[in-house]
Design an enzyme around this catalytic site. Structure first.
Site, PDB file in Angstrom:
ATOM      1  N   HIS A 135       0.833  -1.205   0.000  1.00  0.00           N
ATOM      2  CA  HIS A 135       0.000   0.000   0.000  1.00  0.00           C
ATOM      3  C   HIS A 135       0.877   1.269   0.000  1.00  0.00           C
ATOM      4  O   HIS A 135       0.690   2.163  -0.826  1.00  0.00           O
ATOM      5  CB  HIS A 135      -0.880  -0.057   1.258  1.00  0.00           C
ATOM      6  CG  HIS A 135      -1.699   1.154   1.524  1.00  0.00           C
ATOM      7  ND1 HIS A 135      -2.773   1.524   0.744  1.00  0.00           N
ATOM      8  CD2 HIS A 135      -1.627   2.087   2.516  1.00  0.00           C
ATOM      9  CE1 HIS A 135      -3.316   2.624   1.238  1.00  0.00           C
ATOM     10  NE2 HIS A 135      -2.637   2.996   2.318  1.00  0.00           N
ATOM     11  N   VAL A 136       1.838   1.309   0.888  1.00  0.00           N
ATOM     12  CA  VAL A 136       2.698   2.486   0.987  1.00  0.00           C
ATOM     13  C   VAL A 136       3.572   2.610  -0.257  1.00  0.00           C
ATOM     14  O   VAL A 136       3.733   3.694  -0.825  1.00  0.00           O
ATOM     15  CB  VAL A 136       3.577   2.417   2.263  1.00  0.00           C
ATOM     16  CG1 VAL A 136       4.607   3.535   2.266  1.00  0.00           C
ATOM     17  CG2 VAL A 136       2.707   2.491   3.509  1.00  0.00           C
TER      18      VAL A 136
END
Ligand code: HEM
Ligand code: SF4
Ligand code: SF4
Ligand code: SF4
Lengths: 315, 221
Positions: free
Chosen positions: B182-183
């Site tokens: 996600h990051v």
């Protein structure tokens, strides 16, 4: 007539005189230790269940030596009091009324419950706090309360359901095998207090020999399955029982027949750690490599122009 | 055209460049509370997960504090994520184009958006992250309560606790991996982070990555 000769416990040996310290550790929770230069002689406490009269003197001795007090309770119609180990009661007598199916005799089985001081301690394996649980080369498993964080993992690791977490200081407690007494050449307080010598203490070899004599005696009295409880599933223990019915330890208030560290705990503390760290590391590395190889995914001027055209059409 | 994945507050502002409102202040605050909780949970949890990271307990005031505080942060995470779930679940429902997008993962990874179908507010990858987070946080709170012995020791047997701590550790590792994805995606796809800081993205970003959503917003006006 059977042999009623009193078999006395062996005198405390000079062999077990030790000063327990950091140099005597063979295992330390969440740490690796190099084996001590000179290993101590393994010790053991032998509890002869067939000789126990349930007087609870050992419980009192334990409370005294460890400077613990438990609140006065209520009689719940059983001798079991308190009904289970607590953070202050490191040992409790468990009373079982058992009808022997062969003889139809009622047998009163009284087992002194407490830490078994496993050779392969599940509590130590589970503990995440470095040094909160240690094992000395004489076999004693001890909790170091200064380092304990109160997580309760030792409770999950122990195959005997022994450690208890205090609600006062949130630290784990259990029998120390009186490591502080053993360190100065004394036997455990409970062994000293026992009026029938049902509890004896010495080197593990001596205790096994003593147990052999006791088992012979019991067999001669018709207890064909008398035997020693020194379960190999946990590498043997430094607290052992002589049982009149060693073939069925469960009748002694659920003493496990073949105790071992739960495979769930082995999986949690084994594969999960290696695979988990590898997976997290791999994801991070793949991200880095991907960025180096493909470069940033940037919005192009054409993208902006297209958006302006799309919104402009509607203006 | 259906506007299933336009969320309240989403809006296009024509200009040069075009700007698009993607997250309201409420959504952003909600997101950052969730994000901070998740990071703190990962740090405090990993400290107990492996001896090599035990030093992380120093961040929380020692082992006892780490043990005490971790489950409480878990409660904050759960409540906060629930807020995000209510906001985002509709736009994360699986759509026909998501299958095509997934089948062309090669182009996704290579950054060839031209070969991908037009997608709405979220692409299939973001949807997978969303649903994985939802399920894992549920698993983590249930297994977490089963091992929160300070208050709930008596409600589970020791064997149940053994399963719970194993599942908790495995789910934690998985959610940390999902979090890395996600990051990383937010960093790799430039122009994304502004969505969660300023609440806005450029029209070009929306055109490139979420064209269907942009078209819906424009047609809505
Ligand atoms: C959602 C609510 C959560 C609750 C109630 C919770 C509760 C707990 C509890 C009670 C423990 C045992 C240690 C302690 O008492 O502090 C623990 C351990 C742990 N937690 Fe959580 N937790 C939650 C969420 C999370 C999340 C989101 C992560 C990961 C990002 C996580 C990662 C871990 C890890 C890695 C451990 C150590 C497991 C091990 O020692 O193998 N937890 N958690
Ligand atoms: S409660 Fe204390 S002794 Fe038990 S596992 Fe946790 S840190 Fe170790
Ligand atoms: S009986 Fe339990 S607490 Fe005692 S050493 Fe064995 S595993 Fe540890
Ligand atoms: S060995 Fe010591 S600590 Fe253990 S039960 Fe006996 S008196 Fe208590």
């Amino acid at each position: 007539m059977a042999n009623f000769e009193f078999v006395l416990p062996p005198a405390p040996t000079k062999d077990i005189k030790v000063g327990l310290g950091d140099g005597d550790l063979v295992k330390r929770s969440a740490s690796t230790v190099s084996p001590p230069a000179k290993a101590l002689t393994p010790v053991a406490k032998l509890i002869d269940v067939s000789k126990c009269i349930g007087c609870k003197a050992c419980e009192v001795a334990c409370l005294e030596w460890n400077d613990k007090r438990t609140p006065v309770g209520v009689n719940v119609g059983s001798y079991d009091f308190p009904p289970d180990l607590t953070p202050d009661m490191f040992t409790v007598m468990k009373f079982t009324e058992w009808v022997n199916p062969e003889t139809k005799n009622l047998e009163w089985l009284i087992r002194k419950d407490g830490c078994m001081h496993c050779e392969d301690p599940g509590c130590l394996k589970a503990c995440p706090a470095p040094g909160a649980i240690v094992q000395y080369s004489n076999g004693i498993v001890d909790f170091d309360h200064d380092k304990c964080i109160g997580c309760g993992y030792c409770v999950k690791g122990c195959p005997f359901n022994i450690p208890r977490i205090s609600e006062v200081d949130h630290k784990a407690y259990k029998c120390t095998l009186c490591s502080d007494r053993v360190a100065v050449g004394q036997g455990p307080a409970c062994a000293h207090a026992c009026p029938t010598h049902a509890i004896v203490f010495g080197t593990k070899d001596e205790m096994k020999k003593h147990a052999d004599d006791r088992i012979k005696d019991l067999k001669s009295r018709g207890f064909a399955n008398a035997g020693l409880y020194d379960p190999p599933g946990v590498g043997g223990t430094h607290v052992m029982y002589v049982l009149h019915h060693a073939d069925q330890p469960q009748i002694y208030a659920n003493l496990p027949k073949d105790p071992r560290i739960s495979p769930i705990v082995e999986l949690w503390k084994g594969m999960t750690k290696y695979a988990g760290l590898a997976a997290m590391g791999a994801f991070a590395v793949i991200g880095l490599v991907h960025h180096v190889v493909t470069g940033a995914n940037r919005v192009s001027p054409e993208d902006e122009a297209n958006a302006e055209k799309l919104t402009g059409d509607r203006r | 055209m259906t506007t299933y994945d336009v969320e309240s507050g989403d809006q296009v502002h024509p200009g040069q460049p075009v700007t698009v409102d993607r997250y309201t202040a409420g959504a952003r605050l909600n997101h950052w509370i969730t994000a901070i909780s998740l990071v703190l949970l990962a740090l405090s949890g990993l400290a107990l997960f492996t001896p090599s990271l035990y030093f992380l307990t120093g961040l929380f005031g020692g082992g006892q504090w780490t043990r005490t505080i971790h489950p409480w942060i878990g409660v904050v995470l759960f409540v906060s994520f629930f807020g995000l779930f209510v906001r985002f679940w509709r736009a994360n429902l699986w759509k026909a184009e998501d299958g095509t997008w997934m089948a062309r993962l090669r182009d996704v990874i290579g950054g060839h958006e031209e070969n991908l179908p037009e997608v709405g507010k979220y692409n299939a990858g973001q949807k997978v992250v969303f649903w994985a987070m939802s399920i894992l946080i549920l698993v983590l709170i249930v297994s977490g309560f089963a091992i929160w012995d300070q208050y709930f020791a008596q409600y589970t047997t020791i064997d149940q606790k053994r399963w719970a701590v194993l599942i908790h550790a495995m789910a934690a590792v998985t959610i940390i991996c999902v979090w890395i994805v996600h990051v990383y995606a937010a960093i790799w796809v430039r122009g994304t982070i502004g969505a969660m800081t300023k609440g806005q993205v450029t029209g070009g970003w929306a055109w490139r990555h979420h064209r269907k959503w942009l078209r819906e917003l424009v047609s809505k006006k």
